[in-house]
Scaffold this motif. Sequence first.
Motif, short mmCIF file in Angstrom:
data_model
loop_
_atom_site.label_atom_id
_atom_site.label_comp_id
_atom_site.label_asym_id
_atom_site.label_seq_id
_atom_site.Cartn_x
_atom_site.Cartn_y
_atom_site.Cartn_z
N THR A 251 0.81 -1.22 0.00
CA THR A 251 0.00 0.00 0.00
C THR A 251 0.84 1.27 0.00
O THR A 251 0.29 2.37 -0.14
N THR A 252 2.15 1.16 0.21
CA THR A 252 3.01 2.34 0.19
C THR A 252 4.23 2.08 -0.69
O THR A 252 4.60 0.94 -0.95
N THR A 253 4.85 3.17 -1.10
CA THR A 253 6.08 3.12 -1.88
C THR A 253 7.23 2.65 -1.00
O THR A 253 7.07 2.50 0.22
N GLY A 254 8.39 2.51 -1.62
CA GLY A 254 9.61 2.35 -0.85
C GLY A 254 10.02 3.70 -0.28
O GLY A 254 9.33 4.70 -0.43
N TRP A 255 11.19 3.74 0.37
CA TRP A 255 11.69 5.00 0.92
C TRP A 255 12.04 5.95 -0.22
O TRP A 255 12.58 5.55 -1.24
N GLY A 256 11.75 7.23 -0.02
CA GLY A 256 12.08 8.22 -1.02
C GLY A 256 11.69 9.60 -0.57
O GLY A 256 11.58 9.88 0.63
#
Length: 185
Positions: A84-89
Amino acid sequence: MINNDYLVDDKHHDSGGYCDFFPIKGTKELGFKSFKRKDKAQYALDVQKKLSRFNLAPIPLTGLCKIPYYFDPKLLEVWTPSITTTGWGFVTEKATLIDCDHDAPPYLHKIQKLVENIWKKTRLKFWDCHETNVGYIKRGRKKLFVCIDTGKESFNPQSNAWGFPEPGPKCCYCNRYQCRCSCDV
């Protein structure tokens, strides 16, 4: 930390070797750079902050975070996403990529000038300085040519995009662009 101020649109994203770039839902001016590893995201953010102080890269607008994906509410009625979420960025200004058909050959000069300005102002050597790692951002009415790939590989001599002893498309031996004379040395 999950930043709920933004949603990323997964339908139209670009992928590079180490980073995915997602448009931010509801705006054409912003995007999210997502990395597989937190340390790579932190390095890219630190370099982008440094370069953006000199208008050599887009301005990062958040610190390190994850952003939720946007999902069509009707789709969520019949499907539960596993991620449900992106990776770190981080959220950043979105640059316009160069159009090699219309910008060539002058873009080679612009890339070389950008490489030289990055070195002069930050002491970083932008080795991976090819057409898809640069673009334009706007500052008022002015278009600025900038570095859009601030990952560690872009500043590593092993990622030498042009094959010359110094970064950039200009030969340090004859001062021509994309020459072959250094192959004979």
